[in-house]
Design an enzyme around this catalytic site. Sequence first.
Site, short mmCIF file in Angstrom:
data_model
loop_
_atom_site.label_atom_id
_atom_site.label_comp_id
_atom_site.label_asym_id
_atom_site.label_seq_id
_atom_site.Cartn_x
_atom_site.Cartn_y
_atom_site.Cartn_z
N GLU A 132 0.82 -1.21 0.00
CA GLU A 132 0.00 0.00 0.00
C GLU A 132 0.86 1.27 0.00
OE1 GLU A 132 -3.86 1.83 2.42
OE2 GLU A 132 -2.59 0.32 3.37
N LYS A 190 -9.27 3.27 -2.97
CA LYS A 190 -9.63 2.70 -1.68
C LYS A 190 -11.00 3.23 -1.27
CE LYS A 190 -7.45 1.93 2.86
NZ LYS A 190 -6.22 2.21 3.65
N CYS A 233 -6.27 -2.75 1.71
CA CYS A 233 -6.09 -2.73 3.17
C CYS A 233 -7.42 -2.68 3.92
CB CYS A 233 -5.18 -1.57 3.56
SG CYS A 233 -4.46 -1.75 5.22
N LYS A 257 -1.21 -9.16 16.28
CA LYS A 257 -1.78 -8.61 15.05
C LYS A 257 -1.74 -9.61 13.90
CE LYS A 257 -3.33 -4.94 12.74
NZ LYS A 257 -2.46 -3.77 12.56
N GLY A 304 23.11 5.66 28.10
CA GLY A 304 23.58 5.52 29.46
C GLY A 304 23.29 4.11 29.95
N SER A 336 23.15 1.96 33.15
CA SER A 336 23.09 2.23 34.59
C SER A 336 23.33 1.02 35.47
CB SER A 336 21.71 2.80 34.93
OG SER A 336 20.71 1.81 34.77
N GLY A 369 20.90 -1.21 35.46
CA GLY A 369 19.52 -1.63 35.64
C GLY A 369 19.00 -2.39 34.43
N SER A 397 18.12 -0.21 30.77
CA SER A 397 19.24 0.17 29.92
C SER A 397 19.99 -1.05 29.40
CB SER A 397 20.20 1.11 30.66
OG SER A 397 20.78 0.48 31.78
N ASN A 448 16.86 15.39 40.63
CA ASN A 448 16.73 15.57 39.19
C ASN A 448 17.95 16.23 38.56
OD1 ASN A 448 14.24 14.35 39.12
ND2 ASN A 448 13.09 16.26 39.25
N GLU A 477 6.97 3.25 33.75
CA GLU A 477 7.55 4.49 34.28
C GLU A 477 6.99 5.71 33.57
OE1 GLU A 477 11.85 2.38 35.34
OE2 GLU A 477 11.67 3.76 33.66
N LYS A 494 4.82 15.31 30.09
CA LYS A 494 6.13 14.69 29.88
C LYS A 494 6.11 13.80 28.64
CE LYS A 494 7.85 14.37 34.66
NZ LYS A 494 8.39 13.44 35.67
#
Length: 555
Positions: free
Chosen positions: A45, A114, A150, A182, A291, A293, A295, A298, A374, A403, A522
């Site tokens: 498409e 379409k 589609c 899907k 970065g 870390s 954890g 990352s 921060n 998060e 954010k």
Amino acid sequence: MTDQLRIALAQLNPKVGDLSGNLALARKALDDAKSAGADILMLSELFLTGYFPDDLLFKHQFVKDAVAAARDLVADTKGTDVVLVLPTIWLDVTGLHNAVLVAENGEITALRYKRELPNSDVFYEKRYFEPGPLPLPVTIKGVSVGIPICEDIWHAAVCEHLAMRGAEIMLCPNGSPYWTNKQHIRKDLVRARVAEDGVPMLYLNQVGGQDELVFDGASFAMEPGDKLVLQGKSFEPDFIVSDWVRGEEGWTCTNGHVRELTSVEEAPWRACVLGLRDYVHKNGFSHVVLGLSGGIDSAVVAAMAADAFGPEKVHAIMLPYRYTSEASLRDAKDCADRLGVRYDVVAIGDPVDNAVNELQPIFGNRPVDTAEENIQSRMRGTILMAVSNKLGSMLLTTGNKSEMGVGYATIYGDMNGGYNPLKDMFKMDVYALAAWRNKHVPGDCLGRAGEVIPQSIIDKAPSAELRPDQTDQDSLPPYPVLDDILTCIVEEEMALGEIVARGHDAALVRRIERLLNIAEYKRRQSAPGPKLTPRAFGQGRKYPITNGYKDGTVG
């Protein structure tokens, strides 16, 4: 009229707006179709423009250039035996259309528009296109062929109309992005259309990453009787050739290879790697920095980057402060060594302390709180961006959906970056995927085999390490609980009372909803990332930043 057809499906990776590059891909596919002795070549498409061009479609010169590219490709069919099914945009007196051109021997022999324009989730085609009428079949080499585009096959009336008017076989070009399950949803849909109309369908999907969307390919064909007769690669380009013969019961496939679909466990990893690889490469970068870390988030992003580009193209940087544990320092170094990526340590102690000292006249005697915490995160973001600028690497950010859902991230700090592979992945899914990757290496991935993510990283309690002995659970519920609440609110749009009825504490549910709402600003400023679920932040879930609605189903 013929009783035999060889059909080629070009499952390729176009780039939005790259008319010359997409034209070159199409020409290569046409050459491959000639070499394969194909009677028909179908592209996916809006192939020449890429799917989806968004407001490029308001740019008159772009539309003009796209139409010219289509005419150039049509001309390339002159002197060949291949009939080209070319999905592209087309402009006529009624407006702009999502269209398919059928080209033979250098001429446009048919044009179809379409009918059903999607206008939900990530699709908003009604903003740009005029719908076409119910389409009629196209005669190709004496065969009546239906070409629903589609979304057309999601509405039974289109395929029914084509079948009632004599379509013997359906060719369906798609730009269908991946999300969980899907591939099976598509198959169930095609199965229903084939059963209703008694006509086989070849379903062609594109492959590749385009901003937040990832297209997984996995093109296939089905015959009446619930017969899967061919299936292409998942998350990789493919050129799929099949042979079809007309018999007393209609058209059947006599030569179609069925490749195994990626598993439900593997698909999210493949989607993240493909989305990351294409976003970086299509935007002119060749290597990345992040970065590291110590954890889980990352570490998983670093492993994805190594799989996408090869370890030599990945630069991991540990940025310790006084609250960084020895365990995190060991784990970050261990992870980088296992992955084989470049690893550097840039301490942030002096810059952070100097910033806090310089701010003391403004902060005064106020107690230490998240403002000072921060500064650590933002100093890390500043340093990583400096490395990105100086070395020309794209900075990757690593926040997961849990998060990002509750705003547990620092804007202009750990949210800095050009792309976030984990943006649409809940925390517990990150853990599950880390365990999966330690046991598997997908075929198109360039990273190392084995336990590339140390078990100590998987086992440790997650922490931002912005204050002494901090863990995420100091301020958040356990991630299995948080993920379930967020899934109910974000993915299911459940009322808060319904979520409480599942066994969750009412005060906690109300708090999570509040954190979710106030963090919208954010998320609006966060890096793009691959859409893995139907309700991805940004592409799949668009909520207002200023939002006064209160769900009154709990106190």
